[in-house]
Design a protein around this motif. Structure first.
Motif, PDB file in Angstrom:
ATOM      1  N   PHE A  13      -5.798   9.155   0.105  1.00 26.58           N
ATOM      2  CA  PHE A  13      -5.086   8.282   0.825  1.00 26.58           C
ATOM      3  C   PHE A  13      -4.346   7.665  -0.859  1.00 26.58           C
ATOM      4  N   SER A  14      -3.443   7.152  -0.337  1.00 27.44           N
ATOM      5  CA  SER A  14      -2.615   6.715  -1.692  1.00 27.44           C
ATOM      6  C   SER A  14      -3.492   5.469  -2.556  1.00 27.44           C
ATOM      7  N   LYS A  15      -3.052   5.369  -3.557  1.00 31.71           N
ATOM      8  CA  LYS A  15      -3.925   4.243  -4.228  1.00 31.71           C
ATOM      9  C   LYS A  15      -3.763   3.129  -4.260  1.00 31.71           C
ATOM     10  N   GLY A  16      -1.932   3.243  -3.555  1.00 33.64           N
ATOM     11  CA  GLY A  16      -1.301   1.382  -3.299  1.00 33.64           C
ATOM     12  C   GLY A  16      -2.056   1.339  -1.526  1.00 33.64           C
ATOM     13  N   ARG A  17      -1.939   2.290  -0.342  1.00 32.64           N
ATOM     14  CA  ARG A  17      -2.339   1.931   0.950  1.00 32.64           C
ATOM     15  C   ARG A  17      -4.243   1.698   0.644  1.00 32.64           C
ATOM     16  N   ARG A  18      -4.957   2.265  -0.448  1.00 31.92           N
ATOM     17  CA  ARG A  18      -6.019   1.710  -0.659  1.00 31.92           C
ATOM     18  C   ARG A  18      -6.110   1.062  -1.245  1.00 31.92           C
ATOM     19  N   ASP A  19      -5.335  -0.252  -2.466  1.00 36.69           N
ATOM     20  CA  ASP A  19      -5.817  -1.112  -2.965  1.00 36.69           C
ATOM     21  C   ASP A  19      -5.342  -2.353  -1.658  1.00 36.69           C
ATOM     22  N   SER A  20      -4.478  -1.310  -1.082  1.00 38.78           N
ATOM     23  CA  SER A  20      -3.776  -3.231  -0.133  1.00 38.78           C
ATOM     24  C   SER A  20      -4.894  -3.828   0.962  1.00 38.78           C
ATOM     25  N   ARG A  21      -5.592  -2.281   1.228  1.00 39.85           N
ATOM     26  CA  ARG A  21      -6.746  -2.165   1.902  1.00 39.85           C
ATOM     27  C   ARG A  21      -8.097  -3.533   1.243  1.00 39.85           C
ATOM     28  N   ARG A  22      -8.175  -2.977   0.394  1.00 37.36           N
ATOM     29  CA  ARG A  22      -9.371  -3.980  -0.857  1.00 37.36           C
ATOM     30  C   ARG A  22      -8.514  -5.233  -1.341  1.00 37.36           C
TER      31      ARG A  22
END
Length: 60
Positions: free
Chosen positions: A8-17
């Motif tokens: 999972f990319s950092k952007g996808r992970r951070d947008s979920r959080r």
């Protein structure tokens, strides 16, 4: 066991959080009696007034 096929990319992970991140602080208002800053719908800690009536006794 099921594992993710790709990282999972950092952007996808951070947008979920980001859904649980709170940016603004709680609203504050001025007490009409002593003009001290207080939270809304709470008795003033300095003078003890709420809704034009003294609800708690405060020693100064």
């Amino acid at each position: 066991m099921g594992n993710p096929a790709r990282k999972f990319s950092k952007g996808r992970r951070d947008s979920r959080r980001a859904q649980t991140f709170k940016l603004l602080s709680p609203n504050v208002m001025e007490c009409p009696q002593c003009h001290e800053v207080k939270l809304p719908h709470r008795a003033c800690k300095k003078c003890g007034f709420y809704n034009g009536k003294q609800v708690i006794s405060v020693e100064n």
